[in-house]
Design a protein around this motif. Structure first.
Motif, PDB file in Angstrom:
ATOM      1  N   VAL A 306      -0.183  -6.610  -6.026  1.00 15.74           N
ATOM      2  CA  VAL A 306       0.274  -5.426  -5.482  1.00 15.74           C
ATOM      3  C   VAL A 306      -0.206  -4.804  -4.152  1.00 15.74           C
ATOM      4  O   VAL A 306      -1.263  -5.247  -4.062  1.00 15.74           O
ATOM      5  N   ILE A 307       0.598  -4.634  -3.161  1.00 13.57           N
ATOM      6  CA  ILE A 307       0.370  -4.263  -2.034  1.00 13.57           C
ATOM      7  C   ILE A 307       0.548  -2.969  -1.916  1.00 13.57           C
ATOM      8  O   ILE A 307       1.797  -2.446  -1.781  1.00 13.57           O
ATOM      9  N   ALA A 308      -0.361  -1.901  -1.840  1.00  8.56           N
ATOM     10  CA  ALA A 308      -0.132  -0.573  -1.882  1.00  8.56           C
ATOM     11  C   ALA A 308      -0.965   0.143  -0.882  1.00  8.56           C
ATOM     12  O   ALA A 308      -2.182  -0.493  -0.283  1.00  8.56           O
ATOM     13  N   GLU A 309      -0.643   1.454  -0.524  1.00  9.83           N
ATOM     14  CA  GLU A 309      -1.491   2.002   0.527  1.00  9.83           C
ATOM     15  C   GLU A 309      -3.055   2.417   0.045  1.00  9.83           C
ATOM     16  O   GLU A 309      -3.036   2.835  -1.209  1.00  9.83           O
ATOM     17  N   ASP A 310      -3.719   2.618   0.965  1.00  8.60           N
ATOM     18  CA  ASP A 310      -5.100   3.302   0.404  1.00  8.60           C
ATOM     19  C   ASP A 310      -4.996   4.405  -0.320  1.00  8.60           C
ATOM     20  O   ASP A 310      -4.216   5.171   0.128  1.00  8.60           O
ATOM     21  N   GLY A 311      -5.807   4.690  -1.442  1.00  5.55           N
ATOM     22  CA  GLY A 311      -5.742   5.829  -2.027  1.00  5.55           C
ATOM     23  C   GLY A 311      -4.537   5.935  -3.310  1.00  5.55           C
ATOM     24  O   GLY A 311      -4.198   7.009  -3.820  1.00  5.55           O
ATOM     25  N   ASP A 312      -3.850   5.012  -3.205  1.00  6.99           N
ATOM     26  CA  ASP A 312      -2.490   4.918  -4.313  1.00  6.99           C
ATOM     27  C   ASP A 312      -3.060   4.467  -5.629  1.00  6.99           C
ATOM     28  O   ASP A 312      -3.063   3.387  -5.672  1.00  6.99           O
ATOM     29  N   GLU A 321      -3.782  -7.271  -9.600  1.00  8.66           N
ATOM     30  CA  GLU A 321      -4.465  -6.937  -8.428  1.00  8.66           C
ATOM     31  C   GLU A 321      -3.938  -6.109  -7.471  1.00  8.66           C
ATOM     32  O   GLU A 321      -2.717  -6.151  -7.581  1.00  8.66           O
ATOM     33  N   VAL A 322      -4.627  -5.524  -6.876  1.00  4.45           N
ATOM     34  CA  VAL A 322      -4.205  -4.712  -5.635  1.00  4.45           C
ATOM     35  C   VAL A 322      -4.829  -4.919  -4.265  1.00  4.45           C
ATOM     36  O   VAL A 322      -6.276  -5.028  -4.211  1.00  4.45           O
ATOM     37  N   PHE A 323      -4.022  -5.243  -3.426  1.00  2.00           N
ATOM     38  CA  PHE A 323      -4.517  -5.389  -2.063  1.00  2.00           C
ATOM     39  C   PHE A 323      -4.115  -3.981  -1.185  1.00  2.00           C
ATOM     40  O   PHE A 323      -2.883  -3.822  -1.149  1.00  2.00           O
ATOM     41  N   SER A 324      -4.962  -3.459  -0.781  1.00  2.00           N
ATOM     42  CA  SER A 324      -4.695  -2.035  -0.229  1.00  2.00           C
ATOM     43  C   SER A 324      -4.822  -2.224   1.429  1.00  2.00           C
ATOM     44  O   SER A 324      -5.421  -3.160   1.793  1.00  2.00           O
ATOM     45  N   VAL A 325      -3.920  -1.435   2.153  1.00  2.00           N
ATOM     46  CA  VAL A 325      -3.684  -1.422   3.432  1.00  2.00           C
ATOM     47  C   VAL A 325      -4.012   0.035   3.711  1.00  2.00           C
ATOM     48  O   VAL A 325      -3.552   0.984   2.955  1.00  2.00           O
ATOM     49  N   PRO A 326      -4.458   0.091   5.038  1.00  2.00           N
ATOM     50  CA  PRO A 326      -4.417   1.656   5.497  1.00  2.00           C
ATOM     51  C   PRO A 326      -3.281   2.433   5.575  1.00  2.00           C
ATOM     52  O   PRO A 326      -2.118   1.791   5.626  1.00  2.00           O
ATOM     53  N   GLN A 327      -3.372   3.618   5.577  1.00  2.00           N
ATOM     54  CA  GLN A 327      -2.187   4.653   5.532  1.00  2.00           C
ATOM     55  C   GLN A 327      -1.629   4.555   7.063  1.00  2.00           C
ATOM     56  O   GLN A 327      -2.218   4.509   7.998  1.00  2.00           O
ATOM     57  N   CYS A 328      -0.274   4.651   6.948  1.00  4.33           N
ATOM     58  CA  CYS A 328       0.392   4.768   8.330  1.00  4.33           C
ATOM     59  C   CYS A 328       1.855   5.348   7.968  1.00  4.33           C
ATOM     60  O   CYS A 328       2.200   5.325   6.625  1.00  4.33           O
ATOM     61  N   THR A 337       1.827  -4.673   5.716  1.00  9.88           N
ATOM     62  CA  THR A 337       2.079  -5.101   4.324  1.00  9.88           C
ATOM     63  C   THR A 337       2.414  -6.591   4.290  1.00  9.88           C
ATOM     64  O   THR A 337       2.149  -7.431   3.539  1.00  9.88           O
ATOM     65  N   VAL A 338       2.917  -7.181   5.642  1.00 10.06           N
ATOM     66  CA  VAL A 338       3.306  -8.447   5.547  1.00 10.06           C
ATOM     67  C   VAL A 338       1.920  -9.329   5.783  1.00 10.06           C
ATOM     68  O   VAL A 338       1.937 -10.472   5.315  1.00 10.06           O
ATOM     69  N   VAL A 339       0.724  -8.750   6.287  1.00 11.28           N
ATOM     70  CA  VAL A 339      -0.417  -9.504   6.704  1.00 11.28           C
ATOM     71  C   VAL A 339      -1.052 -10.102   5.299  1.00 11.28           C
ATOM     72  O   VAL A 339      -0.962 -11.592   5.474  1.00 11.28           O
ATOM     73  N   PRO A 340      -1.173  -9.552   4.435  1.00 11.84           N
ATOM     74  CA  PRO A 340      -1.682 -10.254   3.240  1.00 11.84           C
ATOM     75  C   PRO A 340      -0.703 -11.442   2.737  1.00 11.84           C
ATOM     76  O   PRO A 340      -1.219 -12.444   2.095  1.00 11.84           O
ATOM     77  N   LEU A 341       0.748 -11.104   2.790  1.00 15.89           N
ATOM     78  CA  LEU A 341       1.532 -12.232   2.328  1.00 15.89           C
ATOM     79  C   LEU A 341       1.493 -13.561   3.249  1.00 15.89           C
ATOM     80  O   LEU A 341       1.752 -14.611   3.010  1.00 15.89           O
ATOM     81  N   GLN A 342       1.257 -13.319   4.360  1.00 13.01           N
ATOM     82  CA  GLN A 342       0.846 -14.111   5.537  1.00 13.01           C
ATOM     83  C   GLN A 342      -0.302 -15.232   5.079  1.00 13.01           C
ATOM     84  O   GLN A 342      -0.483 -16.443   5.077  1.00 13.01           O
ATOM     85  N   VAL A 343      -1.467 -14.534   4.957  1.00 12.80           N
ATOM     86  CA  VAL A 343      -2.873 -14.829   4.491  1.00 12.80           C
ATOM     87  C   VAL A 343      -2.579 -15.861   3.329  1.00 12.80           C
ATOM     88  O   VAL A 343      -3.185 -16.822   3.256  1.00 12.80           O
ATOM     89  N   PHE A 344      -1.996 -15.268   2.378  1.00 14.26           N
ATOM     90  CA  PHE A 344      -1.674 -15.765   0.972  1.00 14.26           C
ATOM     91  C   PHE A 344      -0.957 -17.121   1.357  1.00 14.26           C
ATOM     92  O   PHE A 344      -1.455 -18.490   0.693  1.00 14.26           O
ATOM     93  N   ALA A 345       0.115 -17.282   2.019  1.00 18.03           N
ATOM     94  CA  ALA A 345       0.740 -18.620   2.071  1.00 18.03           C
ATOM     95  C   ALA A 345      -0.041 -19.468   2.814  1.00 18.03           C
ATOM     96  O   ALA A 345      -0.233 -20.685   2.311  1.00 18.03           O
TER      97      ALA A 345
END
Ligand code: BG6
Length: 369
Positions: A306-312, A321-328, A337-345
């Motif tokens: 899961v890619i979710a916002e900080d604090g979710d 698994e949770v990958f958190s991204v900063p709030q915006c 949110t695309v960045v973890p997907l790029q890194v993953f691939a």
């Protein structure tokens, strides 16, 4: 020249904070108003636009798909996103009041160029969002808005994608300013939020160690699904495309709301599913709907990443698994949110021993139709 990275792609993923910052640079005057002088389209023409059609291919088309949500919201102009190679063969409804926006990293993609030519023949105004100066598509368009991502070497597009979203957002805000859809202070505050994004992208990169670990563990995976909703939907499509292009793994992206209309049949124990979760602070109720989707697929044995916002915290009980991204703000979240997907691939393909910069059968720019 890879700057210490194992591949150009990895380097370009890490260039993204700069690519976005450079695309934003120098586009406001002292009073904070957006000035896109390079557009050189008569303001009366832009005021009269009653429809926008984005034409592009591959990752660039997904940038257009993201921008549709923002431009329609800010400008109240209908936006269609069309694969360039489908556009001219279906007798599209285009006229003098249509703004056709071609998005292309290379500026040389033949399918996109042919769509631009067709649009001009129909009397539309054409605007190119392109990364490569002096390329053909901007030469044949009425106007150009350059992305400033710098040269992109890896075949799979990363930093150009973030810059394309950024440039298309600038266009949307510019149209909103010109047409009076938004108050100047609203535009200024959105620009301020955009300017805060490079640091947040850097933060996502700084946290990407765990994504890399997971990618290495998953090197033998046969199939990966991606779910997203609202602006997370094109990001799910892009996450799947990256995995196909680089790791030759069957991957599919879906709109999360579509799950119960079909794709849920694919879920069996152990199936990895990435879910891009909207902010719980969003104005609509999409967050809880996507959390329910995660619950549903988890109950059927899916492995949920899961890619979710900080604090979710709501996603945690159902996420492997949770990958958190900063709030915006919601509309800007794709830049994170695309960045973890790029890194993953990138990491998974590298773990498989593949050439991530030059995937088989693909070319950086496709100059045939
Ligand atoms: C494909 C590339 O051939 O063309 C993709 O492999 C790219 O990475 C697509 O997104 C469109 O290219 P461009 O240069 O028009 O953005």
């Amino acid at each position: 020249e890879k700057g210490g990275f194992g591949s150009f792609m990895d380097k370009e993923i890490h260039d993204q904070p700069h690519a976005v910052a450079d695309t934003l640079l120098g586009r406001t005057d002292a009073a904070g108003h957006l000035v896109l002088d390079e557009l050189r389209i008569d303001e009366a023409v832009l005021r009269a636009v009653d429809k926008i059609v984005v034409v592009a291919c591959g990752t660039a088309a997904y940038a257009g798909h993201v921008a549709k949500y923002a431009i329609e919201h800010w400008c109240r102009i209908p936006v269609e996103v069309e694969l360039a190679h489908e556009f001219r063969y279906r007798d599209p409804v285009v006229d003098e009041r249509t703004l056709v926006v071609a998005i292309s990293q290379s500026g040389e993609t033949m399918d996109t160029l042919m769509a631009v030519r067709h649009a001009r023949e129909q009397g539309a105004t054409t605007l190119a969002i392109v990364n490569t100066h002096g390329s053909t598509i901007p030469r044949e368009s009425d106007a150009v808005l350059y992305t400033h991502a710098g040269p992109e070497i890896a075949v799979a597009s990363t930093k150009a994608f973030l810059s394309q979203i950024t440039a298309a957002y600038l266009l949307g805000l510019f149209l909103a300013q010109l047409r009076g859809n938004k108050f100047p202070d609203e535009i200024a505050s959105t620009l301020e939020e955009l300017r805060a994004m490079p640091d947040k992208i850097q933060e996502v990169l700084d946290r990407s160690g765990r994504v890399r670990e997971i990618a290495r563990w998953m090197a033998d995976t046969q199939s990966v699904l991606f779910l997203g909703r609202h602006v997370g939907y094109p990001i799910a499509l892009e996450g799947a495309l990256k995995l196909k292009e680089l790791a030759y793994i069957h991957a599919e992206g879906f709109a999360a709301g579509e799950l119960k209309h079909g794709p849920i049949a694919l879920i069996e124990p152990g199936q990895p599913v990435f879910v891009v979760v909207p902010s719980p602070r969003g104005r609509h109720s999409l967050h809880s709907k996507v959390v329910s989707n995660i619950q549903e697929i988890r109950a059927r044995g899916a492995r949920t990443i899961v890619i979710a916002e900080d604090g979710d915290e709501a996603v945690r009980p159902y996420a492997d698994e949770v990958f958190s991204v900063p709030q915006c703000p919601t509309l800007l979240a794709p830049l994170l949110t695309v960045v973890p997907l790029q890194v993953f691939a990138c990491e998974l393909a590298t773990a498989k021993g593949l050439d991530v910069d030059q995937p088989r059968n693909l070319a950086k720019s496709v100059t045939v139709e």
